[in-house]
Design an enzyme around this catalytic site. Structure first.
Site, mmCIF file in Angstrom:
data_model
loop_
_atom_site.group_PDB
_atom_site.id
_atom_site.type_symbol
_atom_site.label_atom_id
_atom_site.label_comp_id
_atom_site.label_asym_id
_atom_site.label_seq_id
_atom_site.Cartn_x
_atom_site.Cartn_y
_atom_site.Cartn_z
ATOM 1 N N SER A 65 30.702 36.452 35.374
ATOM 2 C CA SER A 65 31.450 37.711 35.205
ATOM 3 C C SER A 65 30.647 38.958 35.535
ATOM 4 C CB SER A 65 31.989 37.816 33.776
ATOM 5 O OG SER A 65 33.093 36.961 33.600
ATOM 6 N N LYS A 68 31.858 40.780 38.508
ATOM 7 C CA LYS A 68 33.050 41.637 38.436
ATOM 8 C C LYS A 68 32.698 43.107 38.653
ATOM 9 C CE LYS A 68 35.364 38.511 35.183
ATOM 10 N NZ LYS A 68 35.743 38.275 33.777
ATOM 11 N N TYR A 193 36.776 33.670 44.958
ATOM 12 C CA TYR A 193 36.391 34.115 43.617
ATOM 13 C C TYR A 193 35.345 33.187 42.988
ATOM 14 C CZ TYR A 193 36.816 35.687 38.766
ATOM 15 O OH TYR A 193 36.560 36.158 37.501
ATOM 16 N N TYR A 245 32.985 41.667 27.124
ATOM 17 C CA TYR A 245 34.224 41.017 26.693
ATOM 18 C C TYR A 245 34.804 41.755 25.482
ATOM 19 C CZ TYR A 245 32.308 37.336 29.705
ATOM 20 O OH TYR A 245 31.778 36.642 30.753
ATOM 21 N N VAL A 263 29.183 34.105 31.559
ATOM 22 C CA VAL A 263 29.125 32.899 30.727
ATOM 23 C C VAL A 263 27.997 31.946 31.118
ATOM 24 C CG1 VAL A 263 31.548 32.970 30.038
ATOM 25 C CG2 VAL A 263 30.878 31.713 32.111
#
Length: 309
Positions: A65, A68, A193, A245, A263
């Site tokens: 992540s 992102k 992705y 998160y 993660v």
């Protein structure tokens, strides 16, 4: 310039390592299960090119992540703020990063922010290129420029493992396709992705990305602007409000810097105008953040007065 081991950081790492026993390595992506739960390392990269570290900072991490933030920056460069935020929102969410529930109850139907999975998939959909390979190469080139490391690439094993098990992300894509948030082939988007999430680097590379954001988009050694200042500002704002998160509020209180976790156990931090931070600690808490990495950042924030608040 080599990264020098710091006795002070070593002491903090040893103290934070005690918390790894309360965490668990991510197991829903089979390749990530191979990580050692008690590992913990940190690199701090300063604007003058000096680096301090503790632990095995050469150990490779996939971004997951953390990517992102980087694709958000690239999409904003490609498409502009107005176009990007027609497709994704600005608001934090109290739901897990892979939740579909807000897509169902929001009107218009669009992901709440770019840091949850649905939002990140919509952002990756906006990356320009002739085909999937071209778009992946653009993402890789951008990351290589941010890290000043032309050898950064993605882990084929992790990408394959993610692609084969990403059923929930496919569900998010099909839901968004139904409502026009995305309009490309779902399997092609998932291919891009999962490779984006599997981009691999070490803690020093992570810290080098952090310093670019810390310096408002400028690589301090070359003095080259890699990210426009407004894009860097937007990305850092999302890192503060949504980067950890649904633990982002507590993180803002306890640590108080822009940061993004993944993660795999990676955390990339940007202390404005001071330094970039790269952390790897694969044992995760129940929110999906590195449990010892968070404790380490909390101790660092107190010791070095990091909080921007």
């Amino acid at each position: 310039m080599p990264c020098k081991s710091s006795e002070e950081l070593n002491e903090l790492v040893l103290e934070a390592k005690k918390y790894t026993k309360y965490g668990k390595v991510a197991d829903y992506i089979p390749e990530l299960k191979k990580a050692h739960p008690h590992d913990l390392s940190v690199a701090i990269y300063h604007p003058n090119g000096t680096c301090r570290s503790a632990g095995d900072i050469q150990q490779k991490i996939t971004l997951q992540s953390i990517s992102k933030v980087l694709t958000l920056a690239l999409a904003l460069i490609d498409c502009g703020e107005e176009s990007v935020f027609r497709k994704v929102g600005y608001e934090p969410t109290g739901d897990p990063f892979n939740s579909i529930i807000k897509l169902e109850i929001m009107n218009p139907t669009k992901p709440l922010n770019p840091m949850i999975n649905a939002g990140a998939l919509a952002v990756t959909h906006m990356i320009k290129g002739k085909n999937i390979e071209d778009r992946l190469n653009r993402i890789l080139s951008f990351v290589q420029e941010l890290t000043n490391n032309p050898n950064v690439t993605y882990s084929q094993e992790v990408a394959k493992s993610e692609f084969e098990t990403a059923h929930l992300n496919r569900s998010l894509c099909y839901y968004m396709k139904q409502y026009g948030v995305i309009n490309e082939d779902v399997e092609e988007l998932m291919d891009l992705y999962t490779k984006q999430c599997a981009i691999e680097m070490d803690c020093l590379d992570l810290a080098r990305i952090g310093i670019v954001f810390a310096m408002d988009g400028v690589e301090p050694i070359t003095n080259k602007r890699i990210i426009p200042v407004d894009v860097a500002r937007i990305c850092k704002t999302f890192m503060v409000t949504c980067g950890m998160y649904n633990a982002s509020g507590e993180f803002a209180v306890r640590v108080g810097i822009p940061a993004k976790s993944g993660v795999s156990g990676g955390i990339m931090g940007a202390v404005p105008n001071r330094f970039g931070i790269g952390i790897f600690g694969p044992a995760l808490d129940d929110k999906g953040n590195s449990i010892a990495g968070l404790k380490l950042l909390e101790m660092m924030s107190i010791k070095y007065a990091l909080s921007m608040f």
